[in-house]
Design a protein around this motif. Sequence first.
Motif, PDB file in Angstrom:
ATOM      1  N   LYS A 118       4.231  -3.947 -13.502  1.00 51.82           N
ATOM      2  CA  LYS A 118       5.632  -4.000 -13.979  1.00 51.82           C
ATOM      3  C   LYS A 118       6.430  -2.836 -13.410  1.00 51.82           C
ATOM      4  N   PHE A 119       5.801  -1.665 -13.409  1.00 56.87           N
ATOM      5  CA  PHE A 119       6.485  -0.480 -12.899  1.00 56.87           C
ATOM      6  C   PHE A 119       6.858  -0.682 -11.424  1.00 56.87           C
ATOM      7  N   ASN A 175       5.258 -15.486  -1.512  1.00 56.83           N
ATOM      8  CA  ASN A 175       5.061 -14.694  -2.733  1.00 56.83           C
ATOM      9  C   ASN A 175       4.849 -13.217  -2.449  1.00 56.83           C
ATOM     10  N   ILE A 176       5.239 -12.757  -1.279  1.00 59.67           N
ATOM     11  CA  ILE A 176       4.781 -11.438  -0.843  1.00 59.67           C
ATOM     12  C   ILE A 176       5.226 -10.289  -1.743  1.00 59.67           C
ATOM     13  N   ARG A 177       6.400 -10.383  -2.354  1.00 57.75           N
ATOM     14  CA  ARG A 177       6.814  -9.251  -3.192  1.00 57.75           C
ATOM     15  C   ARG A 177       5.931  -9.123  -4.422  1.00 57.75           C
ATOM     16  N   LYS A 178       5.523 -10.259  -4.961  1.00 52.87           N
ATOM     17  CA  LYS A 178       4.600 -10.218  -6.110  1.00 52.87           C
ATOM     18  C   LYS A 178       3.239  -9.666  -5.640  1.00 52.87           C
ATOM     19  N   ILE A 179       2.818 -10.133  -4.473  1.00 50.66           N
ATOM     20  CA  ILE A 179       1.544  -9.652  -3.920  1.00 50.66           C
ATOM     21  C   ILE A 179       1.626  -8.132  -3.709  1.00 50.66           C
ATOM     22  N   SER A 180       2.737  -7.683  -3.134  1.00 46.79           N
ATOM     23  CA  SER A 180       2.901  -6.243  -2.879  1.00 46.79           C
ATOM     24  C   SER A 180       2.873  -5.442  -4.176  1.00 46.79           C
ATOM     25  N   ALA A 181       3.469  -5.991  -5.235  1.00 42.78           N
ATOM     26  CA  ALA A 181       3.474  -5.270  -6.521  1.00 42.78           C
ATOM     27  C   ALA A 181       2.039  -5.103  -7.022  1.00 42.78           C
ATOM     28  N   HIS A 182       1.214  -6.141  -6.841  1.00 45.29           N
ATOM     29  CA  HIS A 182      -0.189  -6.043  -7.274  1.00 45.29           C
ATOM     30  C   HIS A 182      -0.971  -5.064  -6.399  1.00 45.29           C
ATOM     31  N   ILE A 183      -0.696  -5.094  -5.101  1.00 53.95           N
ATOM     32  CA  ILE A 183      -1.380  -4.139  -4.212  1.00 53.95           C
ATOM     33  C   ILE A 183      -0.955  -2.714  -4.582  1.00 53.95           C
ATOM     34  N   PHE A 237       0.841  -1.199   0.000  1.00 51.76           N
ATOM     35  CA  PHE A 237       0.000   0.000   0.000  1.00 51.76           C
ATOM     36  C   PHE A 237       0.881   1.255   0.000  1.00 51.76           C
ATOM     37  N   GLY A 238       1.839   1.287   0.935  1.00 53.11           N
ATOM     38  CA  GLY A 238       2.734   2.444   1.034  1.00 53.11           C
ATOM     39  C   GLY A 238       3.599   2.584  -0.205  1.00 53.11           C
ATOM     40  N   PHE A 239       4.061   1.451  -0.712  1.00 54.77           N
ATOM     41  CA  PHE A 239       4.905   1.492  -1.908  1.00 54.77           C
ATOM     42  C   PHE A 239       4.116   2.062  -3.091  1.00 54.77           C
ATOM     43  N   GLY A 240       2.849   1.665  -3.182  1.00 49.03           N
ATOM     44  CA  GLY A 240       1.987   2.181  -4.248  1.00 49.03           C
ATOM     45  C   GLY A 240       1.833   3.692  -4.165  1.00 49.03           C
ATOM     46  N   LEU A 241       1.647   4.194  -2.934  1.00 51.48           N
ATOM     47  CA  LEU A 241       1.507   5.642  -2.746  1.00 51.48           C
ATOM     48  C   LEU A 241       2.781   6.364  -3.157  1.00 51.48           C
ATOM     49  N   VAL A 242       3.904   5.813  -2.702  1.00 49.71           N
ATOM     50  CA  VAL A 242       5.194   6.451  -2.959  1.00 49.71           C
ATOM     51  C   VAL A 242       5.517   6.431  -4.453  1.00 49.71           C
ATOM     52  N   MET A 243       5.241   5.297  -5.113  1.00 51.92           N
ATOM     53  CA  MET A 243       5.681   5.187  -6.506  1.00 51.92           C
ATOM     54  C   MET A 243       4.877   6.084  -7.459  1.00 51.92           C
ATOM     55  N   CYS A 244       3.674   6.466  -7.037  1.00 49.79           N
ATOM     56  CA  CYS A 244       2.921   7.361  -7.924  1.00 49.79           C
ATOM     57  C   CYS A 244       2.931   8.804  -7.396  1.00 49.79           C
ATOM     58  N   GLY A 245       3.663   9.017  -6.311  1.00 49.29           N
ATOM     59  CA  GLY A 245       3.742  10.376  -5.760  1.00 49.29           C
ATOM     60  C   GLY A 245       2.402  10.856  -5.229  1.00 49.29           C
TER      61      GLY A 245
END
Length: 591
Positions: free
Chosen positions: A576-577, A543-551, A499-507
Motif C-alpha cells: 500500500k505504501f 499490470n506492471i504498476r501493481k507488479i512493481s508495487a509488490h516487487i 526494485f529501484g522504487f523499493g530501495l528509494v521508498m525505504c531509503g
Amino acid sequence: MESTMKDLRGGESVLDMSPRATVGGGVEDVYGEDRATEEQLVTPWVTSVASGYNLLRDPRYNKGLAFSEKEREAHYLCGLLPPALMTQELQEKKLMHSIRQYQVPLQKYIALMELEERNERLFYKLLIDNVEELLPIVYTPTVGEACQKYGSIFRRPQGLFISLKEKGKILEVLKNWPERAIQVIVVTDGERILGLGDLGCQGMGIPVGKLALYTALGGVRPSACLPITIDVGTNNEKLLNDEFYIGLKQKRPTGKEYYDFLHEFMTAVKQNYGEKVLVQFEDFANHNAFELLAKYGTTHLVFNDDIQGTASVVLAGLVASLKLLGGTLAEHTFLFLGAGEAGTGIAELIALEMSKKANASVEELRKKIWLVDSKGLIVSSRKESLQHFKKPWAHECEPVNNLLDAIKAVKPTALIGTSGVGKQFTKEVIEAMAALNEKPLIMALSNPTSQSECTAEEAYKWSEGRTIFASGSPFDPVEFNGKVYVPGQANNCYIFPGFGFGLVMCGAIRVHDDMLLAASEALAKQVTDEHYARGMIYPPFANIRKISAHIAAGVAAKAYELGVATRLPRPADLVKFAESCMYTPNYRSYR
Ligand SMILES: O=C([O-])CC(=O)C(=O)O
Ligand SMILES: [Mg+2]
C-alpha cells in the motif's frame, strides 16, 4: 511587471518565466542578443519563471489545450492557444491516433520523445495507459535503433554527458543539472549497448529509456531521475570516422585512467546527492561491469541491471516455469550460451536460490549450471586462461567446442541465450533440446530483436509446439498447428523499476543479493493459474504498476530486515505504501 510577480506568487511551483521579468541587464539584454553581431559578447539571459509563452515551453508544466479558461486568464496564455479546450484523456486519444499513423517504429520513437520534450505528464500518461503498445518503442527493440542514430535524433539534452574533458570538474557538471533532489541515476559508458556493441556517446538513449520506465512502470518522479552518459571515447571506428558523431573522438582509455575517472564520478555523485541516491550501471562492457559493481557495492547504493536485474527477472521466470515443468530448481540442468554479465549473473543467482531451497552449498549447486562462451563449453581444463567471473563455472568435462555438442554432453533441461549474438539457436539446437525434453525451456535473451538467439516462432515450430519460451525483446503471440502460443518477455524491465522504487521508498543505502531473490519471488507470485494455462511464465505488462508495487514491497521488506533501510518507522503495509508513493501523470490545476 509588478502585477505579474504578484499573481504568480504562491502558485504551486509554477515559476515566473515571463520575458517581462528581468535579471541583470534588463529587457534590452534579452532582445539585444538577437541584434548582436558575431563578435559582440552577449549574456545568455537566464530565465527562472513560468507564465505565458514560457509556460507553454516548459514540459514539466505545459498542458497544451488542457489549460482551463481560468488558467489561461491567470497565466497570460490568452491568444497563445487556439480556443478549444481538451481533457487529458482527449489529448491522449488524439496522440495515440497520430502515433499509430507512423509505420516506422523510429518515427514513433521520435514522436514520443518530442512529446516528452513538450508535455511530460501527457507523455507519461500515454506510456502508462498503453504500456504494452509503447514499450517496444521507448525501449527494446526501437531504442537500440535510436542509439545507433542518436546523433541525428539528438535535439535537446535529456541527460548529462560527462566526458573526459570534464575530468577534475565532475562535481561542477552535476550541479549544472537543473534538478537537485535526484533519487535514481542510470549511467552508461556506452561500451556495450544492448547486443549492438560500442556506441560511445550515442548510448545516451539507454539511460533515457530506462529512466522513462522508472517513472512509467515504477512510479519514480521524473524530476528525481537523472540519465548520465560517461564519454571516455569509443573504439567504434565507424563512429570515430563519422563527421557528425556527437561524442569524444578518441579511443577508450583502460586501467587507471578509466578507473580514476569513474571514481571521481562516483565520489561526486555521493557528495552531491547523498548516500541514498541509487546508481544503476547499464550496458558497461563485461571487463568493467563486474569490477565497478564489486568496487562500489560496499560504499554506494549501486545496482547493475545487466548482471543483477537480468538475473532476477530470469530467476522469476524459472521459478514460475516449475509449475509447468515440474521438479525443483536443483533438479534441473541449465546451459547458457554466453558467459558475460547476463549469463554469469543469472547463473550465480540460480545457484544462490537453489542453495537456499535445497540446503546445500552454492559451490556444489553450481555444478548443475554450465556455460558456453565463444571458445566452447567452459570446462576445468581451461581454468587458467579464464576471466575471473567465468572460473566458478569451469566444471569437469571433456572439452567441447560448440553449442550442439555441449547440449549432447550436458543434457540440459533449460537453454538460456545471453550471447549478444543473433540466430545462435539453430533448428538443430532447438531439435536437440526437444529430443532431450518433453517440455524444453528456452530463453533467447539477447537484445534487440536482431540479436535474439532465435525467434519465438522458430522455438515453437522446431519443437513441435513443446517449448516454454521467453525472450529479452518482445515477440508477438505465435499461431502454430491451430494453437496460439504467448511468448514471455524475460527483460530486466520487469524488475528494475520496482526494485529501484523499493530501495528509494525505504531509503536503502546498500543493495544485497537477498533483495534480488525477493524481487524474483514477488514477480513469480504475480503469475496466475490463468497465465499458466496459456503457457505464460511472466504476467502481462498491462499490470506492471501493481507488479512493481509488490516487487518494491518485497525489496523494502528485505532492506528493513537487513538493517539497511533508513526510512523509519517502517510502514506496516509496504505494498500500500508503495502504491501511495507512486508518481501519477494526471494534470494538476494551477491557481
Ligand atoms: O535494455 C534491455 O532491453 C535489456 C538490457 O538491459 C540489455 O539488453 O542490456
Ligand atoms: Mg542493459
